[in-house]
Design a protein around this motif. Structure first.
Motif, PDB file in Angstrom:
ATOM      1  N   ALA A 238      -3.577   0.508  -2.760  1.00 20.90           N
ATOM      2  CA  ALA A 238      -3.529  -0.855  -3.292  1.00 20.90           C
ATOM      3  C   ALA A 238      -4.181  -1.820  -2.306  1.00 20.90           C
ATOM      4  N   THR A 239      -4.811  -2.869  -2.835  1.00 29.45           N
ATOM      5  CA  THR A 239      -5.351  -3.936  -1.993  1.00 29.45           C
ATOM      6  C   THR A 239      -4.208  -4.885  -1.648  1.00 29.45           C
ATOM      7  N   VAL A 240      -3.983  -5.095  -0.352  1.00 25.92           N
ATOM      8  CA  VAL A 240      -2.813  -5.847   0.114  1.00 25.92           C
ATOM      9  C   VAL A 240      -3.242  -7.196   0.689  1.00 25.92           C
ATOM     10  N   HIS A 241      -2.540  -8.251   0.302  1.00 22.37           N
ATOM     11  CA  HIS A 241      -2.749  -9.587   0.851  1.00 22.37           C
ATOM     12  C   HIS A 241      -1.433 -10.093   1.423  1.00 22.37           C
ATOM     13  N   ILE A 242      -1.544 -10.977   2.395  1.00 20.23           N
ATOM     14  CA  ILE A 242      -0.348 -11.538   3.018  1.00 20.23           C
ATOM     15  C   ILE A 242      -0.300 -13.045   2.796  1.00 20.23           C
ATOM     16  N   LEU A 243       0.876 -13.548   2.511  1.00 18.80           N
ATOM     17  CA  LEU A 243       1.144 -14.970   2.355  1.00 18.80           C
ATOM     18  C   LEU A 243       2.435 -15.263   3.118  1.00 18.80           C
ATOM     19  N   PRO A 244       2.453 -16.114   4.117  1.00 23.36           N
ATOM     20  CA  PRO A 244       1.339 -16.900   4.655  1.00 23.36           C
ATOM     21  C   PRO A 244       0.557 -16.118   5.700  1.00 23.36           C
ATOM     22  N   ASN A 245      -0.174 -16.867   6.566  1.00 23.47           N
ATOM     23  CA  ASN A 245      -0.986 -16.258   7.597  1.00 23.47           C
ATOM     24  C   ASN A 245      -0.138 -15.382   8.521  1.00 23.47           C
ATOM     25  N   PHE A 246      -0.625 -14.168   8.784  1.00 22.98           N
ATOM     26  CA  PHE A 246       0.089 -13.243   9.670  1.00 22.98           C
ATOM     27  C   PHE A 246      -0.929 -12.319  10.287  1.00 22.98           C
ATOM     28  N   PHE A 247      -0.934 -12.231  11.624  1.00 22.74           N
ATOM     29  CA  PHE A 247      -1.923 -11.407  12.305  1.00 22.74           C
ATOM     30  C   PHE A 247      -1.550  -9.942  12.221  1.00 22.74           C
ATOM     31  N   VAL A 248      -2.488  -9.126  11.756  1.00 26.39           N
ATOM     32  CA  VAL A 248      -2.275  -7.691  11.645  1.00 26.39           C
ATOM     33  C   VAL A 248      -3.342  -6.992  12.468  1.00 26.39           C
ATOM     34  N   ALA A 249      -2.931  -6.266  13.488  1.00 29.54           N
ATOM     35  CA  ALA A 249      -3.882  -5.676  14.428  1.00 29.54           C
ATOM     36  C   ALA A 249      -4.699  -4.565  13.804  1.00 29.54           C
ATOM     37  N   LYS A 250      -4.129  -3.874  12.821  1.00 21.66           N
ATOM     38  CA  LYS A 250      -4.814  -2.701  12.291  1.00 21.66           C
ATOM     39  C   LYS A 250      -5.421  -2.968  10.924  1.00 21.66           C
ATOM     40  N   ARG A 319      -9.972  21.096  -4.441  1.00 21.79           N
ATOM     41  CA  ARG A 319      -9.513  19.733  -4.727  1.00 21.79           C
ATOM     42  C   ARG A 319      -9.380  18.948  -3.430  1.00 21.79           C
ATOM     43  N   ARG A 320      -9.927  17.730  -3.435  1.00 18.71           N
ATOM     44  CA  ARG A 320      -9.795  16.823  -2.301  1.00 18.71           C
ATOM     45  C   ARG A 320      -9.468  15.432  -2.846  1.00 18.71           C
ATOM     46  N   TYR A 321      -9.090  14.525  -1.964  1.00 23.74           N
ATOM     47  CA  TYR A 321      -8.906  13.126  -2.346  1.00 23.74           C
ATOM     48  C   TYR A 321     -10.217  12.384  -2.148  1.00 23.74           C
ATOM     49  N   GLY A 322     -10.636  11.642  -3.178  1.00 24.09           N
ATOM     50  CA  GLY A 322     -11.848  10.853  -3.098  1.00 24.09           C
ATOM     51  C   GLY A 322     -11.540   9.374  -2.988  1.00 24.09           C
ATOM     52  N   LEU A 323     -12.435   8.552  -3.491  1.00 25.42           N
ATOM     53  CA  LEU A 323     -12.277   7.101  -3.436  1.00 25.42           C
ATOM     54  C   LEU A 323     -10.988   6.679  -4.118  1.00 25.42           C
ATOM     55  N   ASP A 324     -10.208   5.817  -3.443  1.00 28.97           N
ATOM     56  CA  ASP A 324      -8.935   5.307  -3.944  1.00 28.97           C
ATOM     57  C   ASP A 324      -7.912   6.405  -4.199  1.00 28.97           C
ATOM     58  N   GLN A 400       2.675  11.488   8.528  1.00 33.78           N
ATOM     59  CA  GLN A 400       2.738  11.653   9.983  1.00 33.78           C
ATOM     60  C   GLN A 400       1.761  10.745  10.738  1.00 33.78           C
ATOM     61  N   VAL A 401       0.667  10.366  10.081  1.00 34.29           N
ATOM     62  CA  VAL A 401      -0.358   9.556  10.739  1.00 34.29           C
ATOM     63  C   VAL A 401      -0.408   8.181  10.081  1.00 34.29           C
ATOM     64  N   ASN A 402      -0.138   7.138  10.851  1.00 31.09           N
ATOM     65  CA  ASN A 402      -0.109   5.783  10.316  1.00 31.09           C
ATOM     66  C   ASN A 402      -1.493   5.378   9.799  1.00 31.09           C
ATOM     67  N   GLY A 403      -1.535   4.877   8.577  1.00 31.96           N
ATOM     68  CA  GLY A 403      -2.798   4.429   7.986  1.00 31.96           C
ATOM     69  C   GLY A 403      -3.661   5.544   7.462  1.00 31.96           C
ATOM     70  N   TYR A 404      -3.112   6.754   7.346  1.00 31.72           N
ATOM     71  CA  TYR A 404      -3.920   7.909   6.937  1.00 31.72           C
ATOM     72  C   TYR A 404      -4.617   7.676   5.593  1.00 31.72           C
ATOM     73  N   MET A 405      -3.899   7.156   4.608  1.00 36.47           N
ATOM     74  CA  MET A 405      -4.463   7.019   3.262  1.00 36.47           C
ATOM     75  C   MET A 405      -5.538   5.943   3.176  1.00 36.47           C
ATOM     76  N   LEU A 406      -5.649   5.080   4.221  1.00 39.49           N
ATOM     77  CA  LEU A 406      -6.693   4.062   4.200  1.00 39.49           C
ATOM     78  C   LEU A 406      -8.081   4.672   4.326  1.00 39.49           C
ATOM     79  N   ARG A 407      -8.154   5.944   4.728  1.00 41.02           N
ATOM     80  CA  ARG A 407      -9.435   6.653   4.755  1.00 41.02           C
ATOM     81  C   ARG A 407     -10.070   6.669   3.367  1.00 41.02           C
ATOM     82  N   HIS A 408      -9.230   6.576   2.346  1.00 43.98           N
ATOM     83  CA  HIS A 408      -9.707   6.729   0.977  1.00 43.98           C
ATOM     84  C   HIS A 408     -10.106   5.403   0.327  1.00 43.98           C
ATOM     85  N   LYS A 409     -10.268   4.359   1.152  1.00 45.40           N
ATOM     86  CA  LYS A 409     -10.799   3.108   0.629  1.00 45.40           C
ATOM     87  C   LYS A 409     -12.312   3.173   0.462  1.00 45.40           C
TER      88      LYS A 409
END
Length: 470
Positions: A238-250, A319-324, A400-409
């Motif tokens: 999912a595309t994630v937005h934050i309200l209000p402003n918040f610094f995200v390092a990753k 079978r592999r994971y592709g875009l999204d 086990q790996v933080n942000g792993y699924m973001l590879r599929h963006k």
């Protein structure tokens, strides 16, 4: 499917923007020359093309071709004006340096061209914007959205979105955060914006691919909960937005958005969209076609070697994971006596008895990956991108790996930044997989055509042989 529909239309609209800009710049130039009886020639053609090219480059720096959904027309007008004025200043400086356009009868034509081109660039964008608004009002080009946190800011955002249906963002409802006890809302409207459940239920919806947009509307004092929620949503597409402003390092590709009086920060998004997506697709089509022609004798030789040295099919599909996070089938020359594609897939190790003698050579030299250029032509893969993993390995490492699924963006690739950095082959430790994911996310953050070409060059320069490929 709705999300894919939206994205495909957005890419088409961006390409249309650029095409119309080029045609308009050239068209207004020749119309101005004709009106002031100036004979057009090759020099004027060069002027028009130079202006179009300069406008394209400068437009990238002001992000003119990004999605402007939710932005005011004043901001669009400002970006167009900045880009075109910069082009005009460059052309005037160039003309002054070479004493061009010095004739009195030329100057009115050039002045008219510059003024009316700016008017045209702004006007047709306004018309297209109104057309998109009309389509969204009729239910097209829309996205599903949910809001995390039953706060005043969240309901204000929901109200802003509801009062601006031309944006095409429909808020399905809210998801509560039980751990946060300070989210009393004075403007709650259960009839229009129901509470659909808890944040954990929203995450499950995201993992199932049922959410397009997620807005996190928790106050700054809930920083820990926001951080934990972001970590959980990194396991979705999912595309994630934050309200209000918040610094995200990753964050991958942060960008501000404005909806009414509400400010949003895009966190988990991809830079490879719109015209950039078309450009990368063109890169893939051209390079894959050329490469396949060049390696066709190798493909035939390898296919014959696989066929006549061990029983089984020549091509293995897994079978592999592709875009999204959508499932795709990746093609490889069969290098093993088995074709695992189930819930458990063991990675090849040194001395693995499943690998055939020919397969061992193919895997060491990466020749088994060559059929994936057909995946590139098919559109399920790219030449450069995060390497696709077996579905079983994705399910193992995503927790086990933080942000792993973001590879599929982005689309998976035949080679990638992680591969040229040495993280190719077996990932027998969590550290190796974590480092691979870090480089994959760095590639997404830094993506450009030049980076793609650099990775391709280094892949060829350093050779396809690798000691960790079993």
């Amino acid at each position: 499917m709705e999300q894919g529909w939206v994205r495909s239309r957005r890419s088409g609209i961006t390409a249309l923007y650029r095409l119309f800009d080029v045609l308009l710049i050239q068209g207004v130039l020749y119309a101005s020359l004709a009106y002031f009886n100036v004979t057009p020639g090759k020099d004027w053609l060069i002027v028009g093309l130079s202006a179009a090219v300069c406008f394209a480059f400068i437009s990238e720096s002001v992000e003119l071709y990004r999605s402007w959904r939710g932005e005011s027309y004043k901001r669009i007008l400002g970006a167009v004006t900045v880009a075109w004025v910069a082009v005009c200043a460059f052309l005037i400086l160039l003309a002054y340096s070479f004493n061009a356009f010095g004739a009195d009868y030329m100057r009115p034509a050039v002045a008219a061209w510059m003024v009316f081109t700016l008017f045209g660039l702004a006007f047709w964008r306004y018309c297209l914007r109104q057309l998109l608004f009309a389509i969204r009002l009729n239910g097209g080009n829309s996205r599903r959205a949910v809001i995390i946190g039953c706060t005043d800011a969240g309901y204000k955002l929901a109200k802003d979105l509801a009062e601006n249906p031309q944006l095409g963002i429909h808020v399905n409802g809210f998801y509560d955060v039980p751990e946060f006890q300070e989210q009393a809302c004075s403007i709650r409207d259960e009839a229009r914006f129901p509470v659909l459940g808890t944040v954990d239920e929203a995450i499950e919806k995201g993992r199932a691919g049922e959410l397009d947009l997620v807005f996190i509307a928790l106050p700054m004092r809930a920083e820990q909960i926001i951080s934990e929620t972001l970590d959980k949503f990194s396991d979705t597409t999912a595309t994630v937005h934050i309200l209000p402003n918040f610094f995200v390092a990753k964050m991958l590709h942060a960008r501000w958005h404005q909806v009414g009086s509400s400010s949003l920060l895009s966190v988990f998004d991809t830079p490879i969209q719109g015209f950039d997506g078309w450009l990368k697709r063109l890169e893939d089509l051209v390079l894959a076609s050329v490469i396949l022609v060049l390696i066709s004798p190798i493909l035939l030789a390898v296919a014959a070697a696989v066929k006549f040295t061990s029983p089984g099919p020549v091509i293995f599909k897994q079978r592999r994971y592709g875009l999204d996070g959508r499932t795709i089938y990746v093609w490889k020359f069969r290098s093993m006596t088995v074709m695992d594609d189930g819930e458990q897939v063991a990675q090849a190790k040194a001395g693995d008895h499943r690998v055939t003698p020919v397969g061992r050579i193919l895997r060491r030299t990466s020749l088994d990956e060559l059929p994936q250029f057909f995946n590139v032509l098919q559109g399920t893969m790219s030449i450069v991108g995060p390497r696709p993993h077996a579905v079983a390995h994705n399910e193992e490492y995503r927790s086990q790996v933080n942000g792993y699924m973001l590879r599929h963006k982005v689309k998976p690739g035949i080679t990638g930044l992680a591969q040229i950095k040495g993280f190719r082959g077996e990932t027998d430790t969590l550290y190796k997989m974590s480092r691979r994911v870090e480089y994959d996310l760095e590639y997404i953050r830094r993506w450009s055509i030049l980076l793609d070409l650099r990775i391709i060059f280094l892949t060829i320069y350093r050779g396809f042989y690798h000691k960790n490929a079993y």
